[in-house]
Design a protein around this motif. Sequence first.
Motif, PDB file in Angstrom:
ATOM      1  N   ARG A 160       0.812  -1.213   0.000  1.00 28.66           N
ATOM      2  CA  ARG A 160       0.000   0.000   0.000  1.00 28.66           C
ATOM      3  C   ARG A 160       0.851   1.272   0.000  1.00 28.66           C
ATOM      4  N   SER A 167       1.027  -7.096  -1.810  1.00 28.25           N
ATOM      5  CA  SER A 167       0.269  -7.386  -0.595  1.00 28.25           C
ATOM      6  C   SER A 167      -1.226  -7.278  -0.937  1.00 28.25           C
ATOM      7  N   GLN A 189      -0.913 -12.191  -5.280  1.00 31.76           N
ATOM      8  CA  GLN A 189      -0.955 -11.839  -3.841  1.00 31.76           C
ATOM      9  C   GLN A 189      -0.177 -12.825  -2.977  1.00 31.76           C
ATOM     10  N   VAL A 190       0.677 -12.257  -2.126  1.00 33.60           N
ATOM     11  CA  VAL A 190       1.451 -13.063  -1.169  1.00 33.60           C
ATOM     12  C   VAL A 190       0.755 -13.007   0.179  1.00 33.60           C
ATOM     13  N   SER A 207      -4.064 -15.448   2.750  1.00 29.85           N
ATOM     14  CA  SER A 207      -5.177 -15.697   1.834  1.00 29.85           C
ATOM     15  C   SER A 207      -4.715 -15.590   0.384  1.00 29.85           C
ATOM     16  N   SER A 229       3.917  -3.248   5.265  1.00 30.87           N
ATOM     17  CA  SER A 229       4.134  -3.087   6.716  1.00 30.87           C
ATOM     18  C   SER A 229       4.586  -4.388   7.384  1.00 30.87           C
ATOM     19  N   GLN A 270      -0.568 -11.672   8.524  1.00 29.58           N
ATOM     20  CA  GLN A 270      -1.110 -12.457   7.401  1.00 29.58           C
ATOM     21  C   GLN A 270      -0.210 -12.354   6.172  1.00 29.58           C
ATOM     22  N   ASN A 317      11.001   0.639   4.019  1.00 28.69           N
ATOM     23  CA  ASN A 317       9.811   1.229   4.632  1.00 28.69           C
ATOM     24  C   ASN A 317      10.222   2.529   5.326  1.00 28.69           C
ATOM     25  N   LEU A 345      10.306   4.537  -0.546  1.00 25.68           N
ATOM     26  CA  LEU A 345      10.431   3.460  -1.543  1.00 25.68           C
ATOM     27  C   LEU A 345      10.650   4.015  -2.940  1.00 25.68           C
TER      28      LEU A 345
HETATM   29  C1  LIG Z   1      -7.953 -13.148   7.439  1.00 24.77           C
HETATM   30  C2  LIG Z   1      -7.042 -12.178   6.779  1.00 24.77           C
HETATM   31  C3  LIG Z   1      -6.268 -12.599   5.738  1.00 24.77           C
HETATM   32  C4  LIG Z   1      -5.360 -11.723   5.139  1.00 24.77           C
HETATM   33  N1  LIG Z   1      -4.573 -12.184   4.133  1.00 24.77           N
HETATM   34  C5  LIG Z   1      -3.609 -11.375   3.639  1.00 24.77           C
HETATM   35  C6  LIG Z   1      -2.710 -11.848   2.654  1.00 24.77           C
HETATM   36  O1  LIG Z   1      -2.795 -12.978   2.173  1.00 24.77           O
HETATM   37  N2  LIG Z   1      -1.747 -11.010   2.218  1.00 24.77           N
HETATM   38  C7  LIG Z   1      -1.598  -9.728   2.684  1.00 24.77           C
HETATM   39  O2  LIG Z   1      -0.694  -9.024   2.245  1.00 24.77           O
HETATM   40  N3  LIG Z   1      -2.462  -9.259   3.605  1.00 24.77           N
HETATM   41  C8  LIG Z   1      -3.467 -10.031   4.078  1.00 24.77           C
HETATM   42  N4  LIG Z   1      -4.338  -9.540   4.987  1.00 24.77           N
HETATM   43  C9  LIG Z   1      -4.302  -8.086   5.255  1.00 24.77           C
HETATM   44  C10 LIG Z   1      -3.239  -7.714   6.274  1.00 24.77           C
HETATM   45  O3  LIG Z   1      -3.780  -7.799   7.577  1.00 24.77           O
HETATM   46  C11 LIG Z   1      -2.763  -6.260   6.042  1.00 24.77           C
HETATM   47  O4  LIG Z   1      -3.869  -5.385   6.063  1.00 24.77           O
HETATM   48  C12 LIG Z   1      -2.034  -6.086   4.727  1.00 24.77           C
HETATM   49  O5  LIG Z   1      -1.009  -7.053   4.593  1.00 24.77           O
HETATM   50  C13 LIG Z   1      -1.408  -4.693   4.686  1.00 24.77           C
HETATM   51  O6  LIG Z   1      -0.795  -4.499   3.457  1.00 24.77           O
HETATM   52  P1  LIG Z   1       0.376  -3.444   3.316  1.00 24.77           P
HETATM   53  O7  LIG Z   1       1.505  -3.819   4.199  1.00 24.77           O
HETATM   54  O8  LIG Z   1       0.653  -3.296   1.859  1.00 24.77           O
HETATM   55  O9  LIG Z   1      -0.324  -2.091   3.783  1.00 24.77           O
HETATM   56  P2  LIG Z   1      -0.129  -1.259   5.113  1.00 24.77           P
HETATM   57  O10 LIG Z   1      -0.262  -2.097   6.317  1.00 24.77           O
HETATM   58  O11 LIG Z   1      -0.999  -0.070   4.980  1.00 24.77           O
HETATM   59  O12 LIG Z   1       1.400  -0.806   5.045  1.00 24.77           O
HETATM   60  C14 LIG Z   1       1.920   0.106   4.133  1.00 24.77           C
HETATM   61  C15 LIG Z   1       3.355   0.332   4.565  1.00 24.77           C
HETATM   62  O13 LIG Z   1       3.975   1.177   3.630  1.00 24.77           O
HETATM   63  C16 LIG Z   1       4.830   2.083   4.323  1.00 24.77           C
HETATM   64  N5  LIG Z   1       4.995   3.229   3.463  1.00 24.77           N
HETATM   65  C17 LIG Z   1       4.081   4.178   3.132  1.00 24.77           C
HETATM   66  N6  LIG Z   1       4.587   5.038   2.243  1.00 24.77           N
HETATM   67  C18 LIG Z   1       5.870   4.640   2.028  1.00 24.77           C
HETATM   68  C19 LIG Z   1       6.927   5.147   1.228  1.00 24.77           C
HETATM   69  N7  LIG Z   1       6.765   6.211   0.423  1.00 24.77           N
HETATM   70  N8  LIG Z   1       8.111   4.499   1.238  1.00 24.77           N
HETATM   71  C20 LIG Z   1       8.308   3.402   2.033  1.00 24.77           C
HETATM   72  N9  LIG Z   1       7.342   2.900   2.818  1.00 24.77           N
HETATM   73  C21 LIG Z   1       6.136   3.512   2.807  1.00 24.77           C
HETATM   74  C22 LIG Z   1       4.109   2.372   5.613  1.00 24.77           C
HETATM   75  O14 LIG Z   1       5.022   2.801   6.621  1.00 24.77           O
HETATM   76  C23 LIG Z   1       3.482   1.014   5.927  1.00 24.77           C
HETATM   77  O15 LIG Z   1       4.325   0.247   6.762  1.00 24.77           O
HETATM   78  C24 LIG Z   1      -5.260 -10.391   5.571  1.00 24.77           C
HETATM   79  C25 LIG Z   1      -6.074  -9.951   6.627  1.00 24.77           C
HETATM   80  C26 LIG Z   1      -6.953 -10.825   7.224  1.00 24.77           C
HETATM   81  C27 LIG Z   1      -7.800 -10.355   8.351  1.00 24.77           C
END
Ligand SMILES: Cc1cc2nc3c(=O)[nH]c(=O)nc-3n(C[C@H](O)[C@H](O)[C@H](O)COP(=O)(O)OP(=O)(O)OC[C@H]3O[C@@H](n4cnc5c(N)ncnc54)[C@H](O)[C@@H]3O)c2cc1C
Length: 315
Positions: free
Chosen positions: A208, A233, A247-248, A251, A266, A270, A285, A304
């Motif tokens: 994200r 993600s 997707q890694v 799920s 992040s 999961q 990050n 990033l």
């Molecule tokens: C039952 C269940 C199953 C799930 N299955 C999965 C799954 O299979 N895979 C999965 O990925 N998630 C899964 N999730 C979702 C998971 O809980 C997280 O919500 C998800 O992984 C978050 O994705 P993310 O790290 O991309 O986003 P975020 O948690 O929003 O993290 C974004 C990160 O980017 C960093 N960032 C922002 N801008 C910049 C920048 N310019 N440069 C560097 N860093 C930056 C932030 O500091 C933050 O750490 C599941 C959730 C549930 C409840």
Amino acid sequence: MSGVLVIAESRQGSLRDVSLELIGAAREVKEQAGGRLAVAVIGAGAGEHADALGADGVDEVLVVETPNEHFEPHVHAAAVEALIDEEEPTLVLAGHTIDSLGFAPALAARRGLGFASDVTRLAWDGGPVAVRGGYGGKVDVELDFPGKETVLLLLRAGAFPAVEGSGAARSRNVEVQAEPRSEHLGFREADTGDVDITKAEFLLSIGRGIEDKDALEQFEELADKMGATLSVSRPLVDAGWVPNARQVGQSGKTVKPKVYLALGISGAVQHLAGMQTAETIIAVNTDPEAPIFTVAHYGVVADLFDVADELAEQF
Ligand SMILES: Cc1cc2nc3c(=O)[nH]c(=O)nc-3n(C[C@H](O)[C@H](O)[C@H](O)COP(=O)(O)OP(=O)(O)OC[C@H]3O[C@@H](n4cnc5c(N)ncnc54)[C@H](O)[C@@H]3O)c2cc1C
């Protein structure tokens, strides 16, 4: 009832990686389960894998030679049932694989065992506690099995660290009566669509942190330049930006590349469930407290986009 029984898996004459992961998971709960850790290997030529399975912490390898060269559900069911009768384990671990799905749920139902499939985490609290996805992967479900003397769990491949090196566990042959019923015509790998991130050696994984769908193209190009495969993600899949084959995570797919470069992810539990056994994890990050740094071998606290620009220049 005590101890753990692992059902190793081989295919086409080779031991599958999940077997060593099952032993890794079993070792973590062996003490709480009491008794011993026995590892069973079933099939024609099963004895060839006895040394590889006798890892540290394994008390005995049980070899069940069968007349059928290829997997047959009823033969495996008969063998595992006989081993459960003999070992009387508290916990039986097998892989969440196409083979185990062919016999384990039916066996658990017939014997009244506690059962869960696609388990991604395992703990112990007076008995086994299994975590798996529920409601189409929208929630984590924690399962315990009150009143069950034996629990059979199918663990997701790639979600548990594999044991390394061999130990000195003794092995013993176990006889099981079950004749083959079918003729095996051939073996064909499943079609995995346009891309199979589980086979990639180098994954460039974005989360994200990229913020905007328009940024995607830049990372597709970067992956191309670097000779990496693009993975993501879950939020990027939920937003409809990227197909779910990429997707890694819990799920999504469980991956085990040589290099996993995570940009703006992040490291939610999961997500980690799907990639924490990668050989080398590099995380970028802006947040130094991001949980991805707890599993990363190399971490960069930086924007990033700056790192991506630098990489594009270097490659
Ligand atoms: C039952 C269940 C199953 C799930 N299955 C999965 C799954 O299979 N895979 C999965 O990925 N998630 C899964 N999730 C979702 C998971 O809980 C997280 O919500 C998800 O992984 C978050 O994705 P993310 O790290 O991309 O986003 P975020 O948690 O929003 O993290 C974004 C990160 O980017 C960093 N960032 C922002 N801008 C910049 C920048 N310019 N440069 C560097 N860093 C930056 C932030 O500091 C933050 O750490 C599941 C959730 C549930 C409840």
